[in-house]
Design a protein around this motif. Sequence first.
Motif, PDB file in Angstrom:
ATOM      1  N   PHE A   1      34.388  44.460  17.818  1.00  9.36           N
ATOM      2  CA  PHE A   1      34.783  43.661  18.968  1.00  9.36           C
ATOM      3  C   PHE A   1      33.545  43.375  19.807  1.00  9.36           C
ATOM      4  N   LEU A   2      33.326  42.102  20.131  1.00  9.50           N
ATOM      5  CA  LEU A   2      32.211  41.671  20.961  1.00  9.50           C
ATOM      6  C   LEU A   2      32.815  41.006  22.196  1.00  9.50           C
ATOM      7  N   LYS A   3      32.750  41.695  23.322  1.00 17.64           N
ATOM      8  CA  LYS A   3      33.415  41.218  24.535  1.00 17.64           C
ATOM      9  C   LYS A   3      32.421  40.672  25.541  1.00 17.64           C
ATOM     10  N   ALA A   4      32.698  39.457  26.011  1.00 11.43           N
ATOM     11  CA  ALA A   4      31.927  38.847  27.093  1.00 11.43           C
ATOM     12  C   ALA A   4      32.765  38.921  28.357  1.00 11.43           C
ATOM     13  N   THR A   5      32.232  39.553  29.395  1.00  9.78           N
ATOM     14  CA  THR A   5      32.851  39.567  30.711  1.00  9.78           C
ATOM     15  C   THR A   5      32.082  38.559  31.552  1.00  9.78           C
ATOM     16  N   ILE A   6      32.786  37.562  32.062  1.00  8.95           N
ATOM     17  CA  ILE A   6      32.154  36.385  32.659  1.00  8.95           C
ATOM     18  C   ILE A   6      32.477  36.327  34.151  1.00  8.95           C
ATOM     19  N   ASP A   7      31.438  36.182  34.972  1.00  7.17           N
ATOM     20  CA  ASP A   7      31.620  36.086  36.421  1.00  7.17           C
ATOM     21  C   ASP A   7      32.495  34.880  36.781  1.00  7.17           C
ATOM     22  N   ASN A   8      33.214  34.998  37.897  1.00  8.73           N
ATOM     23  CA  ASN A   8      34.057  33.894  38.379  1.00  8.73           C
ATOM     24  C   ASN A   8      33.235  32.622  38.541  1.00  8.73           C
ATOM     25  N   GLY A   9      33.826  31.509  38.119  1.00  9.83           N
ATOM     26  CA  GLY A   9      33.172  30.213  38.252  1.00  9.83           C
ATOM     27  C   GLY A   9      32.293  29.832  37.069  1.00  9.83           C
ATOM     28  N   TRP A  10      32.038  30.758  36.175  1.00  2.83           N
ATOM     29  CA  TRP A  10      31.188  30.519  35.002  1.00  2.83           C
ATOM     30  C   TRP A  10      32.050  30.495  33.749  1.00  2.83           C
ATOM     31  N   HIS A  11      31.495  29.943  32.665  1.00  3.68           N
ATOM     32  CA  HIS A  11      32.169  29.986  31.374  1.00  3.68           C
ATOM     33  C   HIS A  11      31.145  29.969  30.241  1.00  3.68           C
TER      34      HIS A  11
END
Length: 148
Positions: A42-52
Motif C-alpha cells: 500500500f502506497l498512501k498519499a496524504t494530501i494537504d487541503n486545497g491540493w491534489h
Amino acid sequence: MKRILIAAIVILFSMHTKAQILAPVKWSYAAKKINKEEAVIFLKATIDNGWHIYSQNVKDGGPVKTSFTFTPSKDYTVAGKTAEPAPVTKFEKVFNMDVSYFEHAVVFQQKIKLKAGEAMIKGQLEYMTCNDKQCLPPANIDFSIAVK
C-alpha cells in the motif's frame, strides 16, 4: 556604514525565514501478506487541503501522472498494474482537458508475488501536485517496503 550592514543582514534574514518549501503531500507505506506466495503493498498519499495529485491514467498533454517503478529483484515479481480508487475528474483550463486527480488522501495498491518468504520491495514513485493557483514541479521519491 554599520547601520547599512545591519539593515542588509536583517533584510536577508527576514527573506530567508519567509521562504518556505512547499510539501503538501506526505507518503507512507505498508504491506500485507495474503499467503506465503502473495502480498499487497500500500502506497498512501496524504494530501494537504486545497491540493491534489493526479491519477495514473492522465492523457498525453496533461499534467504529470502519478507513476510507480519497482526495482527488479530475485525475491519478488510485480503482479499486474498498480490499482487506484476512482478519482475525481474535472476540466482544468490550464491543461485544456479533463484530468483525473485525488484530494485529501489516496491509497494505491500493488500485488506482489513472493519468491521467498520475505522481501524488501523497492522502487520509485513520481507525482505532481497542484492547487487552484500553482503546480509544483514533479517529485520523485524512493521507497522501500518490507514484506515479512
